[in-house]
Design a protein around this motif. Structure first.
Motif, PDB file in Angstrom:
ATOM      1  N   ALA A   1       0.819  -1.215   0.000  1.00 56.60           N
ATOM      2  CA  ALA A   1       0.000   0.000   0.000  1.00 56.60           C
ATOM      3  C   ALA A   1       0.850   1.261   0.000  1.00 56.60           C
ATOM      4  N   ASP A   2       2.022   1.204   0.629  1.00 57.10           N
ATOM      5  CA  ASP A   2       2.845   2.407   0.723  1.00 57.10           C
ATOM      6  C   ASP A   2       3.494   2.780  -0.605  1.00 57.10           C
ATOM      7  N   ARG A   3       3.411   1.910  -1.599  1.00 59.87           N
ATOM      8  CA  ARG A   3       4.026   2.196  -2.888  1.00 59.87           C
ATOM      9  C   ARG A   3       3.003   2.525  -3.975  1.00 59.87           C
ATOM     10  N   VAL A   4       1.742   2.460  -3.664  1.00 64.85           N
ATOM     11  CA  VAL A   4       0.720   2.709  -4.668  1.00 64.85           C
ATOM     12  C   VAL A   4       0.720   4.169  -5.078  1.00 64.85           C
ATOM     13  N   GLY A   5       1.033   5.034  -4.172  1.00 65.98           N
ATOM     14  CA  GLY A   5       1.000   6.455  -4.483  1.00 65.98           C
ATOM     15  C   GLY A   5      -0.393   7.009  -4.251  1.00 65.98           C
ATOM     16  N   ASP A   6      -0.577   8.224  -4.645  1.00 64.32           N
ATOM     17  CA  ASP A   6      -1.852   8.887  -4.440  1.00 64.32           C
ATOM     18  C   ASP A   6      -2.726   8.700  -5.672  1.00 64.32           C
ATOM     19  N   ALA A   7      -3.689   7.816  -5.563  1.00 62.37           N
ATOM     20  CA  ALA A   7      -4.584   7.542  -6.684  1.00 62.37           C
ATOM     21  C   ALA A   7      -5.824   8.425  -6.642  1.00 62.37           C
ATOM     22  N   CYS A   8      -5.861   9.394  -5.739  1.00 63.93           N
ATOM     23  CA  CYS A   8      -7.056  10.230  -5.573  1.00 63.93           C
ATOM     24  C   CYS A   8      -7.455  10.965  -6.849  1.00 63.93           C
ATOM     25  N   ARG A   9      -6.495  11.335  -7.665  1.00 63.04           N
ATOM     26  CA  ARG A   9      -6.847  12.058  -8.891  1.00 63.04           C
ATOM     27  C   ARG A   9      -7.611  11.159  -9.848  1.00 63.04           C
ATOM     28  N   LEU A  10      -7.472   9.843  -9.686  1.00 60.75           N
ATOM     29  CA  LEU A  10      -8.262   8.903 -10.481  1.00 60.75           C
ATOM     30  C   LEU A  10      -9.526   8.487  -9.752  1.00 60.75           C
ATOM     31  N   THR A  11      -9.402   8.229  -8.454  1.00 52.77           N
ATOM     32  CA  THR A  11     -10.522   7.678  -7.699  1.00 52.77           C
ATOM     33  C   THR A  11     -11.525   8.737  -7.251  1.00 52.77           C
ATOM     34  N   ILE A  12     -11.042   9.924  -6.944  1.00 57.14           N
ATOM     35  CA  ILE A  12     -11.914  11.033  -6.533  1.00 57.14           C
ATOM     36  C   ILE A  12     -11.435  12.291  -7.256  1.00 57.14           C
ATOM     37  N   PRO A  13     -11.680  12.378  -8.557  1.00 56.50           N
ATOM     38  CA  PRO A  13     -11.181  13.540  -9.289  1.00 56.50           C
ATOM     39  C   PRO A  13     -11.851  14.823  -8.810  1.00 56.50           C
ATOM     40  N   SER A  14     -11.038  15.832  -8.601  1.00 56.91           N
ATOM     41  CA  SER A  14     -11.555  17.125  -8.149  1.00 56.91           C
ATOM     42  C   SER A  14     -12.183  17.859  -9.336  1.00 56.91           C
ATOM     43  N   PRO A  15     -12.937  18.913  -9.049  1.00 59.06           N
ATOM     44  CA  PRO A  15     -13.453  19.727 -10.157  1.00 59.06           C
ATOM     45  C   PRO A  15     -12.318  20.243 -11.052  1.00 59.06           C
TER      46      PRO A  15
ATOM     47  N   ALA B   1      -9.341  20.140 -16.158  1.00 61.08           N
ATOM     48  CA  ALA B   1      -8.037  20.029 -16.805  1.00 61.08           C
ATOM     49  C   ALA B   1      -8.061  19.087 -18.008  1.00 61.08           C
ATOM     50  N   ALA B   2      -8.912  18.095 -17.967  1.00 59.50           N
ATOM     51  CA  ALA B   2      -8.904  17.109 -19.056  1.00 59.50           C
ATOM     52  C   ALA B   2     -10.311  16.588 -19.366  1.00 59.50           C
ATOM     53  N   PRO B   3     -11.228  17.486 -19.688  1.00 55.09           N
ATOM     54  CA  PRO B   3     -12.606  17.012 -19.898  1.00 55.09           C
ATOM     55  C   PRO B   3     -12.738  16.019 -21.050  1.00 55.09           C
ATOM     56  N   LEU B   4     -11.987  16.214 -22.113  1.00 55.21           N
ATOM     57  CA  LEU B   4     -12.098  15.299 -23.245  1.00 55.21           C
ATOM     58  C   LEU B   4     -11.458  13.948 -22.940  1.00 55.21           C
TER      59      LEU B   4
END
Length: 117
Positions: free
Chosen positions: A61-75, A80-83
């Motif tokens: 788990a400590d090597r997965v990194g921060d997947a939040c931008r994929l799992t909980i994308p912010s507005p 930044a990448a709507p298409l």
């Protein structure tokens, strides 16, 4: 001559066969990685499952990194990448290797949501 037919056909770039060392990077592996990345970018639930599966491997788990931008994308991530996140636009690429990814993540493709297909 290298001809990644799936990706090129899906994007309309298959009109001319490619050859030579300049195109050696266009491999089946690249096509698979692009397809899987597209699946994860357009489906936060699938990205969550993938991150959990990776965390359960020897990578830990400590090597997965921060997947939040994929799992909980912010507005901001959406802006930044709507298409790149639009399933209708990227589904031809995502669909190339989606079933393999779902199989590796132990998700039955028949039970996946319609948005993922």
């Amino acid at each position: 001559m290298c001809r990644p037919a799936g990706r090129d056909a899906a994007t309309g770039a298959d009109a001319h066969p490619l050859g030579g060392a300049d195109y050696a990077w266009r491999t089946w592996m690249d096509e698979t990685v692009v397809s899987w990345a597209t699946c994860l970018l357009t489906d936060a639930d699938l990205a969550t499952v993938a991150a959990a599966c990776l965390a359960a491997t020897h990578h830990g788990a400590d090597r997965v990194g921060d997947a939040c931008r994929l799992t909980i994308p912010s507005p901001r991530d959406h802006r930044a990448a709507p298409l790149l996140r639009h399933p209708d636009l990227v589904s031809p690429i995502a669909d190339l290797h989606r079933e393999t990814l779902l199989g590796l993540l132990d998700i039955d493709p028949a039970r996946s949501s319609p948005e993922r297909r």
